[in-house]
Design a protein around this motif. Sequence first.
Motif, mmCIF file in Angstrom:
data_model
loop_
_atom_site.group_PDB
_atom_site.id
_atom_site.type_symbol
_atom_site.label_atom_id
_atom_site.label_comp_id
_atom_site.label_asym_id
_atom_site.label_seq_id
_atom_site.Cartn_x
_atom_site.Cartn_y
_atom_site.Cartn_z
ATOM 1 N N GLU A 31 0.834 -1.213 0.000
ATOM 2 C CA GLU A 31 0.000 0.000 0.000
ATOM 3 C C GLU A 31 0.869 1.264 0.000
ATOM 4 O O GLU A 31 0.637 2.202 -0.769
ATOM 5 C CB GLU A 31 -0.902 -0.046 1.234
ATOM 6 N N LEU A 32 1.886 1.269 0.845
ATOM 7 C CA LEU A 32 2.788 2.416 0.970
ATOM 8 C C LEU A 32 3.562 2.654 -0.329
ATOM 9 O O LEU A 32 3.670 3.796 -0.799
ATOM 10 C CB LEU A 32 3.767 2.143 2.115
ATOM 11 N N ALA A 33 4.082 1.585 -0.918
ATOM 12 C CA ALA A 33 4.866 1.693 -2.151
ATOM 13 C C ALA A 33 4.004 2.197 -3.306
ATOM 14 O O ALA A 33 4.419 3.093 -4.059
ATOM 15 C CB ALA A 33 5.486 0.346 -2.490
ATOM 16 N N LYS A 34 2.803 1.660 -3.432
ATOM 17 C CA LYS A 34 1.911 2.092 -4.521
ATOM 18 C C LYS A 34 1.511 3.555 -4.361
ATOM 19 O O LYS A 34 1.485 4.309 -5.326
ATOM 20 C CB LYS A 34 0.665 1.199 -4.569
ATOM 21 N N LYS A 35 1.214 3.940 -3.131
ATOM 22 C CA LYS A 35 0.828 5.331 -2.864
ATOM 23 C C LYS A 35 1.979 6.277 -3.209
ATOM 24 O O LYS A 35 1.784 7.307 -3.862
ATOM 25 C CB LYS A 35 0.426 5.479 -1.392
ATOM 26 N N ARG A 36 3.181 5.935 -2.782
ATOM 27 C CA ARG A 36 4.351 6.786 -3.034
ATOM 28 C C ARG A 36 4.666 6.839 -4.532
ATOM 29 O O ARG A 36 5.017 7.898 -5.054
ATOM 30 C CB ARG A 36 5.563 6.262 -2.248
ATOM 31 N N LEU A 37 4.528 5.723 -5.203
ATOM 32 C CA LEU A 37 4.811 5.665 -6.635
ATOM 33 C C LEU A 37 3.891 6.610 -7.416
ATOM 34 O O LEU A 37 4.327 7.264 -8.360
ATOM 35 C CB LEU A 37 4.666 4.223 -7.134
ATOM 36 N N ARG A 38 2.640 6.700 -7.002
ATOM 37 C CA ARG A 38 1.692 7.625 -7.649
ATOM 38 C C ARG A 38 2.122 9.086 -7.457
ATOM 39 O O ARG A 38 1.827 9.936 -8.278
ATOM 40 C CB ARG A 38 0.276 7.431 -7.093
ATOM 41 N N GLN A 39 2.833 9.362 -6.372
ATOM 42 C CA GLN A 39 3.263 10.736 -6.076
ATOM 43 C C GLN A 39 4.550 11.127 -6.805
ATOM 44 O O GLN A 39 4.845 12.304 -6.948
ATOM 45 C CB GLN A 39 3.482 10.900 -4.567
ATOM 46 N N ILE A 40 5.321 10.131 -7.240
ATOM 47 C CA ILE A 40 6.597 10.417 -7.906
ATOM 48 C C ILE A 40 6.329 10.809 -9.356
ATOM 49 O O ILE A 40 5.790 10.023 -10.131
ATOM 50 C CB ILE A 40 7.551 9.191 -7.830
#
Length: 160
Positions: free
Chosen positions: A117-126
């Motif tokens: 969940e954390l990785a997917k959320k952060r990836l959307r922000q990059i």
Amino acid sequence: MNKQAFQNKHYTVDEATKKLEGFCAYQERSHKEVVEKLRGMHMIPEAIDHIITHLIRENYLNEERFAKSYAQGKFNIKKWGKNRIVLELKQRQISAYNIKSALAEIDEGEYLATLDELAKKRLRQIKETNSQKRKKKLADYLFYRGWETHLVYEKINELI
């Protein structure tokens, strides 16, 4: 009472004990926090030992309970990985046994789901378009939060 007045006040052992009972009852505390609080109250080492012994005997102070509570809280609320939790507990002088016990309380399935969940959320922000730079930014973020190296690289290879 302002902080200056607090530091200049002198406490009897009984007054300090009552104050620390409240301090420990309010939230879980590490032994180190309690000792620092007592030193801030200008208590002598013999009084500190006496009060700590009392707090442990009366179950106000329990290092294992503190470690478990701390680890669960940081994982559930701040989404920290085990590396970061271990580092923070070591800084609070928690024993290796209690650290291991606290980490065992974290459900492995929930742990991996949180990483996902954390990785997917952060990836959307990059916003970076270069895939190597995207991977590095995601890895740096997850490492900072204390996630284990092998888990981070597996997740990055899965997502990018």
